[in-house]
Design a protein around this motif. Sequence first.
Motif, PDB file in Angstrom:
ATOM      1  N   THR A 140      48.122  51.021  41.675  1.00 16.23           N
ATOM      2  CA  THR A 140      49.171  51.305  42.668  1.00 16.23           C
ATOM      3  C   THR A 140      50.545  50.941  42.097  1.00 16.23           C
ATOM      4  O   THR A 140      51.502  50.733  42.851  1.00 16.23           O
ATOM      5  N   ASN A 173      50.843  61.200  50.099  1.00 11.21           N
ATOM      6  CA  ASN A 173      50.106  60.034  49.619  1.00 11.21           C
ATOM      7  C   ASN A 173      50.474  58.775  50.384  1.00 11.21           C
ATOM      8  O   ASN A 173      51.615  58.619  50.831  1.00 11.21           O
ATOM      9  N   MET A 181      49.027  51.103  51.318  1.00 12.29           N
ATOM     10  CA  MET A 181      48.493  51.148  49.957  1.00 12.29           C
ATOM     11  C   MET A 181      47.708  49.872  49.643  1.00 12.29           C
ATOM     12  O   MET A 181      46.599  49.930  49.135  1.00 12.29           O
ATOM     13  N   VAL A 188      43.732  50.843  49.533  1.00 11.75           N
ATOM     14  CA  VAL A 188      43.283  51.153  48.172  1.00 11.75           C
ATOM     15  C   VAL A 188      42.324  50.094  47.642  1.00 11.75           C
ATOM     16  O   VAL A 188      41.363  50.409  46.948  1.00 11.75           O
ATOM     17  N   TYR A 189      42.580  48.858  47.988  1.00 13.15           N
ATOM     18  CA  TYR A 189      41.814  47.781  47.351  1.00 13.15           C
ATOM     19  C   TYR A 189      40.669  47.270  48.216  1.00 13.15           C
ATOM     20  O   TYR A 189      40.806  47.179  49.434  1.00 13.15           O
ATOM     21  N   SER A 197      39.125  48.753  42.996  1.00 16.55           N
ATOM     22  CA  SER A 197      39.239  49.976  43.773  1.00 16.55           C
ATOM     23  C   SER A 197      38.292  51.030  43.215  1.00 16.55           C
ATOM     24  O   SER A 197      37.732  50.846  42.131  1.00 16.55           O
ATOM     25  N   THR A 237      41.478  57.843  51.223  1.00 15.37           N
ATOM     26  CA  THR A 237      42.804  57.712  50.626  1.00 15.37           C
ATOM     27  C   THR A 237      42.841  58.550  49.371  1.00 15.37           C
ATOM     28  O   THR A 237      41.840  58.669  48.666  1.00 15.37           O
ATOM     29  N   THR A 269      44.897  58.910  46.136  1.00 17.19           N
ATOM     30  CA  THR A 269      45.952  58.485  45.220  1.00 17.19           C
ATOM     31  C   THR A 269      45.986  59.468  44.060  1.00 17.19           C
ATOM     32  O   THR A 269      45.184  59.386  43.151  1.00 17.19           O
TER      33      THR A 269
END
Lengths: 848, 348
Positions: free
Chosen positions: B39, B227, B236, B240-241, B256, B340, B342
């Motif tokens: 990220t 995004n 984010m 994401v994590y 991730s 998500t 990315t």
Amino acid sequence: MHHNTVRYWQTISLLPEKHPDRPSPRACRLLLRLFDKWKTKPLWLEEKDTGHLFDGKSVDEIKRLSSLPMAVRKGMAIAKMLDVVTTKEIGTRAGTFIIDPDEIIVGCLPPFAVGQGKEVVRYLTDQERLTAALNFLNEWSPMGHIVPDHGVVLEHGINGLLAKCKELESAASEEKQKIFYQSVIHALEGVLLYAARFADLAEQTAERFTGESRDNLLAVADRLRHTPANPPRTFIEAVQCIFLIHCALHLTAEIVPLGRLDQLLDVYYRQDIKSGLLTKEEAQEIIDCFWIKLDETVILNNRHAEDRFTFCDGALIGMKGLSNFDQGGLLNQWMQQVTVGGIKATNKPKAEDASNEVTFLCLEAARRLPLNSPTLDLRLHKKSPKSVIKAATRTILSGGAHPVLLNDDRIVPALKDDTGGTVELKSARNYACDGCFETMFAGETEFSFGFVPAMAALEKSLNRGATIGAAGAIHLRGNNDGWRTPPAEEIHSFDELKAIMRKHLLLDCHRFLNNILNDYGGKEAVTPSPLLSVFINGCLETGRDVTGGGSRYHLFSPLMVTISTCTDSLYAIRKLVFEDKKITLSELVSCLRSNWGANPIVIGQYVEPERIKMIRQWCLDLPKFGQGKPEVDEIAWALISDFNDAVKATLKDPVHHEKMEQLRQRYDHPDQKFEILIAPGVGTFEQYVFNGGFWGASPDGRLAGQPVASDMSPAPIPQDQPAAVETGNGWKHLRSVPLVNGLRSYNNDVINHLSDGAPADFNIREDFPEKQLIEAIQTFADGKAGNVLTFTVANPDTFIEAQKNPEEYDLLRVRMGGWTEFFIALFPDHQSQHMRRPLYVASGEDKK
Amino acid sequence: VSSNPGLTSNSSNSRQLSAPIEPPLPRPLYSSIHQTGITDPAWSIDVPDGVTEEEYERYRGAIDRQGFVTIMTADLSASSKAELEELLRKLTNFAYFEMGRKPSERRMRPLDPQRLPKSYRLTITIGFGSNLFLTEKGDDRFGIRSMKPSSLKRMLSLPGDAPGFSPADTASDLIFVVASDHPYVNIHVARRLTKHVDPRITVKHLAQAFSRPDLLEFLGFEDGTDNIRNWPQDDMDRLVYITERENEPEWCIGGSYLVYRKIQEHLPVWENLSHHREEMIKKQEAIIGRDKETGLPLSRKKDPPDNRTPVFPDPTDPRDGPLSADSCADLIQITLMELTRTVRFVAD
């Protein structure tokens, strides 16, 4: 119908939230993770994890343990297993101690598939182990295959059962009874520990979460703190209780089904709905989540299969022999089976329909969740509600090959009156399936089976008492296995041939019963089942293990296998040899010994290769069983009738009286008379490939060693013959039969003798008209077809494409009797069998 | 991420709104609890001096992609868990070493230095393939199958895949995502990784890719406009994590998932959806779900920032109608799970 998981998600995600095809968000999340699990290899316990009861003990302690009665050690081994699988390190690595924060029903089933084997905690001393091995038994020998009565724990809770056992132990007059109760107490204490560990895990996991997940996990822990220790109070507690006990049984090598789930849960459902504690949608979510838990250890890639068999796994009483990997069969069969519907288990003269709201919840779960397990069995009868039949039809057309249909009007009277002993009406009415399709008194009986192959009787009749499969260089004429009966050239009529067959059949039935009587009770000395005994009526009452005569009933089934293959063969003989006289019987026997010309080392009449080819083609071209042709079907009915007569004659024959009497003296109890009950049936199960390996070429045109028809299903097209042709507009199956004709082949009361069940597996097209399928199921419910009926929904093109692109067909499921399997996980011979079974089509479609 | 120093105050208050944002660009985070390159680099959440909130709205908390990406997949021939551990240590050391290197100014001529950035913003991100835990043939070479992240799997076959394409053939033990602002840096890293780190690492596949500086992708639409980012919420960081709430193995926390799939775009088909330009654009917009010129979503309602976030259709509302499996715009609106996306814009 969804062919693959990706398309499934695409469809589901585009549906509005309350759409009936769309499970709840929680169930969807669990389903998503479930599909991921299927793509990987299930986690397994290792032998070193389970080990031996003596592991890590001092010499003195081992000495002390060794001196304990073996049954007590078995109870301790059960407790140890339930301890081992819930330790963090092993439980995480082996997948036996995991909670997903979305789960509302927790517990972990092991991947102990009937086709892959299992792991156990051992408990025998070296000397005991050797003695057991000489009898083809060991710690892996429990078979399961019987229906536990979960009602026992729902009523009393483990605490109540423990108290009862302790009381009975104190009062017991015989040492053996005391030992039995001690073994049960150890096992039940193990279950309490198992539940407590999961409650702890739920609480520990809750600490990592907030909000809904945390609340859910704490609620899970609360439920586990209460039940199964105590009787459940609510619908969800009852489901949790049943699942946890089911896990405990499977983890300790008792591969058993769940029984009549709708009857067990109905009272909780009604009570919670009435009190406002539960809505129908919430109940559906609970059942959906339960269904998902029962399907966690799927393998889609048969490279992920394990072979954990020892030489005497799942030993059958009366069948001393080696256990081996099951030819790729039953890789995803863990006996997770649910029986619903049917009639109520009462002694009232008038039968009452038993279907309830939970029946529909189960049918709905089986319809909208694309799973293979649990197998859902639906009992039907003349007065089954139309709504049940309609729901079953929709479930079948969803593609999961569920439910298996059973006919109560055929099965119940036979179980009540035709087993050679005394059976209470309500016990017969309370039958459920054993995990496969075999019918038995739920929670009241032990069970085992043996095979009586129709093809063996035919081969021996044609071949002077020898089977034809082994004809050739090694055994020349064949393998001598029966009476020395007249050679083919001396058999002058079809009736003579049938009379000879009856003699061979009778001998095989005697052998079956003799083996049962000789072997009965042997497992008790090696592999008793104290935990399972709790759930089998009669055991706690008499102080006896289920392996030692404890159950109320003692049910055994001789299973006639290869009926369809044999029927088609007999029809060919009658037609070509005795009616049309196009060939002689000796000529035919030479053709068979030569494996239709493939084996040059043959004795008997020489037949030119070209003529062999021609004769085979005549045989292949004849009508077959399962097409509604009375001239063929009547042979099947006569065969079943002869089989039944042979079974009955065997039971009455004085040759067995002495051993019967010995068993009676050993196991009769003042409150429980000992009787061997015999329920004939049909059952190749998954072994239609393995079983075919024994038999030589058959007069229906099949080559030696090729698979035979499964169970009571119509025979497949032989594997060396084309099964479908490309038409330019898709594939056309070469044996398309209107479904109504197919059902007619089973419309005869002689099938009632097969009270253990005689499944007919039908393949139908994916666009089979719903209305016609409703009519077909109604015909079955009305008693105008067989006693067990299943449907696999798949087009010929679908099978062919699935073989080419397996990943695009990862939801294609097929059924054989009580076994549902993902088509892409099957070994090639099994796939071929499903593709070669006749295709049953809508009326008029066969002419297209 | 939120404290990442991105744009700093380097211009006077007199700078015009229409003036381009000048370097320094956001820097990768080399010492973070997360792997670098997932990220980051990302624009700061705080509005820098000299820039208005309105002007900065589309930057705040968003990833600032490097211009060039090299994706490599590799298999390992280690034969034990200990060897695997040793190799992973070597790779970690290698990545930190390369990412720590500065552009050399030794050979710069007197008038050159301004052409050389202070950093190429190199990130080397290493991912584990599902094969590492269990091969397609069912082998658990390192005894770590039970540690596999729950959703880690090899790419699925999908409806519409090219004939003969088998994702299983592309599955690997490891994946490396090497991103920087100059292709030569990526090539250097790829060569070193292929030849010099350890002979037990066999690189199977390498894809060189770049981002278009005009933010468009080849279909002519702005890429990655929807995004997630860390503003106005910390989406984010949050999505994401893996956190301890995901019920993943403990070692996964802070990591991730990466979904890597190369999509072949049939541009001749795309550019000939109709003979009439206006109609073609309408068809393209209906498929993508955005206005081609402005990048604004076609949904009835739009959310901030900058009205660029579509409000997903309500299939029960007759104005939206049922969702369609044929529409990209509908398909991406799966609400059953938190997806998500990315985007690493990759084109061979």
